[in-house]
Design a protein around this motif. Structure first.
Motif, PDB file in Angstrom:
ATOM      1  N   THR A 186      38.441  10.034 -37.431  1.00  0.00           N
ATOM      2  CA  THR A 186      39.667   9.524 -36.836  1.00  0.00           C
ATOM      3  C   THR A 186      39.865  10.141 -35.452  1.00  0.00           C
ATOM      4  OG1 THR A 186      40.954  11.267 -37.920  1.00  0.00           O
ATOM      5  CG2 THR A 186      40.754   9.179 -39.071  1.00  0.00           C
ATOM      6  N   SER A 187      40.644   9.434 -34.628  1.00  0.00           N
ATOM      7  CA  SER A 187      40.765   9.840 -33.227  1.00  0.00           C
ATOM      8  C   SER A 187      41.963  10.724 -32.944  1.00  0.00           C
ATOM      9  CB  SER A 187      40.844   8.589 -32.345  1.00  0.00           C
ATOM     10  OG  SER A 187      41.957   7.794 -32.722  1.00  0.00           O
ATOM     11  N   GLY A 188      42.900  10.827 -33.879  1.00  0.00           N
ATOM     12  CA  GLY A 188      44.049  11.689 -33.663  1.00  0.00           C
ATOM     13  C   GLY A 188      45.024  11.148 -32.639  1.00  0.00           C
ATOM     14  N   LEU A 189      45.433   9.890 -32.808  1.00  0.00           N
ATOM     15  CA  LEU A 189      46.386   9.288 -31.888  1.00  0.00           C
ATOM     16  C   LEU A 189      47.748   9.968 -31.996  1.00  0.00           C
ATOM     17  CD1 LEU A 189      45.738   5.465 -32.453  1.00  0.00           C
ATOM     18  CD2 LEU A 189      44.840   6.905 -30.614  1.00  0.00           C
ATOM     19  N   SER A 190      48.470   9.987 -30.875  1.00  0.00           N
ATOM     20  CA  SER A 190      49.877  10.371 -30.912  1.00  0.00           C
ATOM     21  C   SER A 190      50.692   9.199 -31.450  1.00  0.00           C
ATOM     22  CB  SER A 190      50.371  10.734 -29.515  1.00  0.00           C
ATOM     23  OG  SER A 190      50.427   9.559 -28.694  1.00  0.00           O
ATOM     24  N   LEU A 191      51.937   9.455 -31.810  1.00  0.00           N
ATOM     25  CA  LEU A 191      52.778   8.361 -32.308  1.00  0.00           C
ATOM     26  C   LEU A 191      52.954   7.283 -31.244  1.00  0.00           C
ATOM     27  CD1 LEU A 191      54.607   7.077 -34.442  1.00  0.00           C
ATOM     28  CD2 LEU A 191      56.501   8.449 -33.519  1.00  0.00           C
TER      29      LEU A 191
END
Length: 301
Positions: free
Chosen positions: A2-7
């Motif tokens: 997973t890329s670890g997106l911000s909200l």
């Protein structure tokens, strides 16, 4: 991975939700970050997984598929959207309250009924074998040099006996949640719902029952009550299998805590989690009572 997106980044990739009017971070998640997002057209939970959760034996594609199956039988929340490869899953917000351990203890027949609905539904996309998961966790712990509780490796021979006994007379595989912490049970006054299908997969129902009782740290009488509510009877074999599967869970989840202690950005004491599971598994894995359970697990149904 997973890329670890911000909200904010996640919401930009979810245009169907519309412009958010209110965003609330939800407490309690041990793996992910969860937000209730309300827009003019939707009231949803946006779940964002940080990088590293693939180490925990989570397949996000399977989770998405299994979540839609669970929703189709009225046990899970309806799935609204999913961003493949980004670790973002969006489900409808379900009103009601999440349980604590005392709530689980007071509602075991209702929990059993929800489990039967889930287990009687269409097959899940994946297989969940707690012993295979444990072996995968152990490889990660060794490869990365993560600490484990003292004495953990010495319990391996006893755990192997448990695996062999359970494999000698396996039960049919059914679609299981496999991570029924009290906080994953939702009560709106009607039929109970189960949320969070990260570890869902085809498994024996006895794992679901034993793991559920252990995660709420209920006692043996509660286990017997749950087994009887689920099966309509509580034979020595059924109770023993549920208890042994719960023990296998504690054995494996110890390493889950060790991995999370090494990688997670969630504000939680994962070393304490690992030590707690280890210390709860230790007495039974080193007890003479284990022999009785192993014998009972292979007895008549």
């Amino acid at each position: 991975m997973t890329s670890g997106l911000s909200l904010d980044e996640a919401l930009q990739r979810l245009p169907r939700l519309g412009q958010p009017l209110e965003v609330t971070e939800l407490p309690g998640g041990l793996t992910n970050h969860n937000y209730r997002v309300r827009t003019p057209t939707h009231d949803v939970v946006v779940r964002i997984s940080p990088p590293g959760t693939e180490l925990l034996a989570i397949d996000r594609e399977h989770e998405w598929h299994n979540s839609t199956v669970a929703a189709s039988v009225g046990v899970g929340a309806p799935v609204v959207d999913y961003l493949p490869g980004e670790g973002v899953l969006v489900v409808e917000f379900l009103p009601g309250r999440t349980y604590g351990p005392d709530d689980v203890a007071a509602n075991l027949p209702r929990v059993a009924a929800a489990a039967r609905r889930l287990h009687g539904g269409p097959e899940f996309a994946s297989r969940f074998d707690m012993f295979e998961v444990q072996r995968g966790y152990l490889r990660i712990v060794r490869d990365r040099g993560y600490a484990v509780p003292e004495g953990y490796d010495a319990l391996a021979p006893a755990a192997a006996r448990v695996e062999a006994a359970l494999a000698s007379r396996p039960e049919p595989l059914v679609p299981c949640h496999n991570d029924l912490l009290a906080a994953n049970v939702l009560d709106d006054g009607g039929d109970l719902r189960f949320i969070d299908y990260e570890y869902s997969g085809m498994n024996e129902a006895s794992f679901e029952l034993g793991n559920l009782v252990n995660e709420s740290q209920l006692d043996h009488d509660h286990l017997v009550e749950l087994v009887e509510a689920y099966h309509g009877r509580a034979t020595p074999r059924l109770v023993a299998r549920a208890e042994l599967w719960g023990l296998a869970g504690r054995w494996a989840w110890t390493l889950w805590g060790a991995i999370q202690h090494g990688v997670s950005d969630v504000d939680h004491d994962f070393w304490d989690f690992a030590m707690e599971r280890h210390e709860l598994a230790l007495p039974l894995l080193t007890s003479r009572r284990l022999d009785d359970l192993l014998d009972a697990a292979g007895g008549p149904a």
